[in-house]
Structure formats: C-alpha cells, structure tokens
Design a protein around this motif. Structure first.
Motif, PDB file in Angstrom:
ATOM      1  N   GLN A  48       0.853  -1.185   0.000  1.00  0.00           N
ATOM      2  CA  GLN A  48       0.000   0.000   0.000  1.00  0.00           C
ATOM      3  C   GLN A  48       0.893   1.242   0.000  1.00  0.00           C
ATOM      4  O   GLN A  48       1.880   1.296   0.734  1.00  0.00           O
ATOM      5  CB  GLN A  48      -0.906   0.037   1.231  1.00  0.00           C
ATOM      6  CG  GLN A  48      -1.999  -1.005   1.253  1.00  0.00           C
ATOM      7  CD  GLN A  48      -1.488  -2.359   1.716  1.00  0.00           C
ATOM      8  OE1 GLN A  48      -0.733  -2.438   2.665  1.00  0.00           O
ATOM      9  NE2 GLN A  48      -1.917  -3.413   1.049  1.00  0.00           N
ATOM     10  N   LEU A  49       0.505   2.208  -0.819  1.00  0.00           N
ATOM     11  CA  LEU A  49       1.230   3.478  -0.917  1.00  0.00           C
ATOM     12  C   LEU A  49       0.245   4.613  -0.664  1.00  0.00           C
ATOM     13  O   LEU A  49      -0.812   4.666  -1.293  1.00  0.00           O
ATOM     14  CB  LEU A  49       1.843   3.637  -2.312  1.00  0.00           C
ATOM     15  CG  LEU A  49       2.806   2.548  -2.769  1.00  0.00           C
ATOM     16  CD1 LEU A  49       3.190   2.765  -4.231  1.00  0.00           C
ATOM     17  CD2 LEU A  49       4.040   2.509  -1.898  1.00  0.00           C
ATOM     18  N   VAL A  50       0.605   5.507   0.252  1.00  0.00           N
ATOM     19  CA  VAL A  50      -0.273   6.623   0.596  1.00  0.00           C
ATOM     20  C   VAL A  50       0.507   7.925   0.475  1.00  0.00           C
ATOM     21  O   VAL A  50       1.473   8.146   1.207  1.00  0.00           O
ATOM     22  CB  VAL A  50      -0.834   6.472   2.014  1.00  0.00           C
ATOM     23  CG1 VAL A  50      -1.732   7.665   2.340  1.00  0.00           C
ATOM     24  CG2 VAL A  50      -1.607   5.161   2.157  1.00  0.00           C
ATOM     25  N   GLU A  51       0.053   8.769  -0.460  1.00  0.00           N
ATOM     26  CA  GLU A  51       0.714  10.061  -0.685  1.00  0.00           C
ATOM     27  C   GLU A  51       0.112  11.141   0.213  1.00  0.00           C
ATOM     28  O   GLU A  51      -1.058  11.056   0.603  1.00  0.00           O
ATOM     29  CB  GLU A  51       0.544  10.526  -2.141  1.00  0.00           C
ATOM     30  CG  GLU A  51       1.054   9.572  -3.181  1.00  0.00           C
ATOM     31  CD  GLU A  51      -0.057   8.760  -3.818  1.00  0.00           C
ATOM     32  OE1 GLU A  51       0.089   8.322  -4.960  1.00  0.00           O
ATOM     33  OE2 GLU A  51      -1.096   8.561  -3.135  1.00  0.00           O
ATOM     34  N   SER A  52       0.921  12.145   0.488  1.00  0.00           N
ATOM     35  CA  SER A  52       0.444  13.331   1.189  1.00  0.00           C
ATOM     36  C   SER A  52       1.324  14.509   0.794  1.00  0.00           C
ATOM     37  O   SER A  52       2.410  14.312   0.222  1.00  0.00           O
ATOM     38  CB  SER A  52       0.484  13.127   2.711  1.00  0.00           C
ATOM     39  OG  SER A  52       1.800  12.867   3.144  1.00  0.00           O
ATOM     40  N   GLY A  53       0.839  15.710   1.088  1.00  0.00           N
ATOM     41  CA  GLY A  53       1.656  16.894   0.865  1.00  0.00           C
ATOM     42  C   GLY A  53       1.260  17.764  -0.307  1.00  0.00           C
ATOM     43  O   GLY A  53       1.863  18.817  -0.523  1.00  0.00           O
ATOM     44  N   ALA A  71       4.099   7.091   2.000  1.00  0.00           N
ATOM     45  CA  ALA A  71       4.366   6.075   3.012  1.00  0.00           C
ATOM     46  C   ALA A  71       3.973   4.706   2.467  1.00  0.00           C
ATOM     47  O   ALA A  71       2.861   4.531   1.955  1.00  0.00           O
ATOM     48  CB  ALA A  71       3.587   6.377   4.279  1.00  0.00           C
ATOM     49  N   ALA A  72       4.869   3.757   2.593  1.00  0.00           N
ATOM     50  CA  ALA A  72       4.635   2.413   2.072  1.00  0.00           C
ATOM     51  C   ALA A  72       4.456   1.422   3.208  1.00  0.00           C
ATOM     52  O   ALA A  72       5.028   1.565   4.284  1.00  0.00           O
ATOM     53  CB  ALA A  72       5.800   1.990   1.196  1.00  0.00           C
ATOM     54  N   SER A  73       3.665   0.420   2.950  1.00  0.00           N
ATOM     55  CA  SER A  73       3.485  -0.673   3.899  1.00  0.00           C
ATOM     56  C   SER A  73       3.209  -1.946   3.129  1.00  0.00           C
ATOM     57  O   SER A  73       2.856  -1.912   1.952  1.00  0.00           O
ATOM     58  CB  SER A  73       2.339  -0.376   4.873  1.00  0.00           C
ATOM     59  OG  SER A  73       1.114  -0.227   4.185  1.00  0.00           O
ATOM     60  N   GLY A  74       3.382  -3.079   3.790  1.00  0.00           N
ATOM     61  CA  GLY A  74       3.044  -4.342   3.178  1.00  0.00           C
ATOM     62  C   GLY A  74       4.223  -5.222   2.823  1.00  0.00           C
ATOM     63  O   GLY A  74       4.059  -6.422   2.612  1.00  0.00           O
ATOM     64  N   ARG A  75       5.408  -4.622   2.676  1.00  0.00           N
ATOM     65  CA  ARG A  75       6.625  -5.400   2.481  1.00  0.00           C
ATOM     66  C   ARG A  75       7.809  -4.530   2.855  1.00  0.00           C
ATOM     67  O   ARG A  75       7.676  -3.301   2.898  1.00  0.00           O
ATOM     68  CB  ARG A  75       6.735  -5.938   1.060  1.00  0.00           C
ATOM     69  CG  ARG A  75       7.109  -4.952   0.002  1.00  0.00           C
ATOM     70  CD  ARG A  75       7.348  -5.648  -1.349  1.00  0.00           C
ATOM     71  NE  ARG A  75       8.370  -6.668  -1.260  1.00  0.00           N
ATOM     72  CZ  ARG A  75       8.136  -7.949  -1.532  1.00  0.00           C
ATOM     73  NH1 ARG A  75       6.947  -8.363  -1.917  1.00  0.00           N
ATOM     74  NH2 ARG A  75       9.107  -8.838  -1.439  1.00  0.00           N
ATOM     75  N   PRO A  76       8.971  -5.130   3.118  1.00  0.00           N
ATOM     76  CA  PRO A  76      10.134  -4.323   3.490  1.00  0.00           C
ATOM     77  C   PRO A  76      10.410  -3.243   2.462  1.00  0.00           C
ATOM     78  O   PRO A  76      10.524  -3.529   1.269  1.00  0.00           O
ATOM     79  CB  PRO A  76      11.261  -5.347   3.552  1.00  0.00           C
ATOM     80  CG  PRO A  76      10.574  -6.630   3.892  1.00  0.00           C
ATOM     81  CD  PRO A  76       9.257  -6.579   3.177  1.00  0.00           C
ATOM     82  N   TYR A  84       1.440  10.845  -8.464  1.00  0.00           N
ATOM     83  CA  TYR A  84       1.255   9.476  -8.004  1.00  0.00           C
ATOM     84  C   TYR A  84       2.578   8.869  -7.556  1.00  0.00           C
ATOM     85  O   TYR A  84       3.585   8.965  -8.269  1.00  0.00           O
ATOM     86  CB  TYR A  84       0.685   8.603  -9.113  1.00  0.00           C
ATOM     87  CG  TYR A  84      -0.689   8.992  -9.570  1.00  0.00           C
ATOM     88  CD1 TYR A  84      -0.868   9.855 -10.637  1.00  0.00           C
ATOM     89  CD2 TYR A  84      -1.819   8.489  -8.924  1.00  0.00           C
ATOM     90  CE1 TYR A  84      -2.139  10.214 -11.066  1.00  0.00           C
ATOM     91  CE2 TYR A  84      -3.094   8.844  -9.347  1.00  0.00           C
ATOM     92  CZ  TYR A  84      -3.239   9.709 -10.412  1.00  0.00           C
ATOM     93  OH  TYR A  84      -4.507  10.057 -10.829  1.00  0.00           O
ATOM     94  N   CYS A  85       2.529   8.252  -6.407  1.00  0.00           N
ATOM     95  CA  CYS A  85       3.658   7.453  -5.948  1.00  0.00           C
ATOM     96  C   CYS A  85       3.538   6.061  -6.560  1.00  0.00           C
ATOM     97  O   CYS A  85       2.435   5.500  -6.654  1.00  0.00           O
ATOM     98  CB  CYS A  85       3.611   7.364  -4.427  1.00  0.00           C
ATOM     99  SG  CYS A  85       4.941   6.406  -3.681  1.00  0.00           S
ATOM    100  N   ALA A  86       4.659   5.513  -6.993  1.00  0.00           N
ATOM    101  CA  ALA A  86       4.682   4.185  -7.600  1.00  0.00           C
ATOM    102  C   ALA A  86       5.848   3.405  -7.027  1.00  0.00           C
ATOM    103  O   ALA A  86       6.855   3.988  -6.605  1.00  0.00           O
ATOM    104  CB  ALA A  86       4.818   4.298  -9.109  1.00  0.00           C
ATOM    105  N   ALA A  87       5.710   2.088  -7.029  1.00  0.00           N
ATOM    106  CA  ALA A  87       6.795   1.247  -6.529  1.00  0.00           C
ATOM    107  C   ALA A  87       6.715  -0.138  -7.139  1.00  0.00           C
ATOM    108  O   ALA A  87       5.637  -0.623  -7.501  1.00  0.00           O
ATOM    109  CB  ALA A  87       6.757   1.156  -5.005  1.00  0.00           C
TER     110      ALA A  87
END
Length: 125
Positions: free
Chosen positions: A3-8, A23-28, A95-98
């Motif tokens: 999960q990726l959550v943008e702000s700002g 902010a990323a979550s769900g894996r290292p 958009y944040c991408a990973a």
C-alpha cells in the motif's frame, strides 16, 4: 500487497515549494524501487523521478531536473519529492509508484505493480 499513501499536495504560487511524501506498507521498503509520476488534465501520466533501493542513484525527467529532489528514508518506509521553483506547468495529480524492479526508463508507468491514489498539486501563476 503493498500500500502506498501520498500526502503533501496543495495549492502554491509559482516559484514556491512543496514536499510530497509517500508512506509504504506491506513489504520491506528496502525491497522496493519507488518513484513519482504525474498526470495533468487531459494528458498522459508521465515519469517524474525515481530512486534506487539504497537511495544512492536518483533519476529525473528533464522537465524537473534541478528543481525537484527525490529521497527515501528506509527506516520510515517513506519516499519524498521536494519540489522547488514550481511552475504552473507542474500542476498535476502526483502518483507514488513502486515495484521490486527498477522503472526509471518507464515514460508512463506501464507495468508498475504498486500505485498510490494520488495527490493534487496546483501551481498558480
């Protein structure tokens, strides 16, 4: 699942600055190659910047070189985009991408697995 959550995002006058966070979550986080894309109204989504897993290497679109800086904090699982000297043409949803693989040569983000919902940046003239 990542999960990726943008702000700002927000409204700023031309010449001003903003800092986006993702902010990323769900894996290292250190497993991920993150970056930013943007989509202006009526246009395609375009690559803005990316950063390598260790943070040593950074990549930028020509249109933002010298004005934007991407960085990451693996301890906080967060990637940042510092945007200085903003111009009206920078107005877009960012958009944040990973992904686990690098994508610094991806013009439009095709094939990238993980995306945030986006944050709107509006630059007034």
């Amino acid at each position: 699942q990542v999960q990726l959550v943008e702000s700002g995002g927000g409204l700023v006058q031309a010449g001003g600055s903003l800092r986006l966070s993702c902010a990323a979550s769900g894996r290292p986080f250190s497993d991920l190659f993150p970056g930013w894309f943007r989509q202006a109204p009526g246009k395609e989504r375009d690559f803005v910047a990316a950063i390598s897993w260790s943070g040593v290497n950074t990549y930028y679109a020509d249109s933002v070189k010298g004005r934007f800086t991407i960085s990451r904090d693996n301890a906080k699982s967060t990637v940042y985009l510092q945007m200085n000297n903003l111009k009206p043409e920078d107005t877009a949803v960012y958009y944040c991408a990973a992904d686990r693989s690098q994508f610094y040569n991806s013009r439009h983000g095709n094939g990238i697995n993980y995306w945030g919902k986006g944050t709107l940046v509006t630059v007034s003239s």
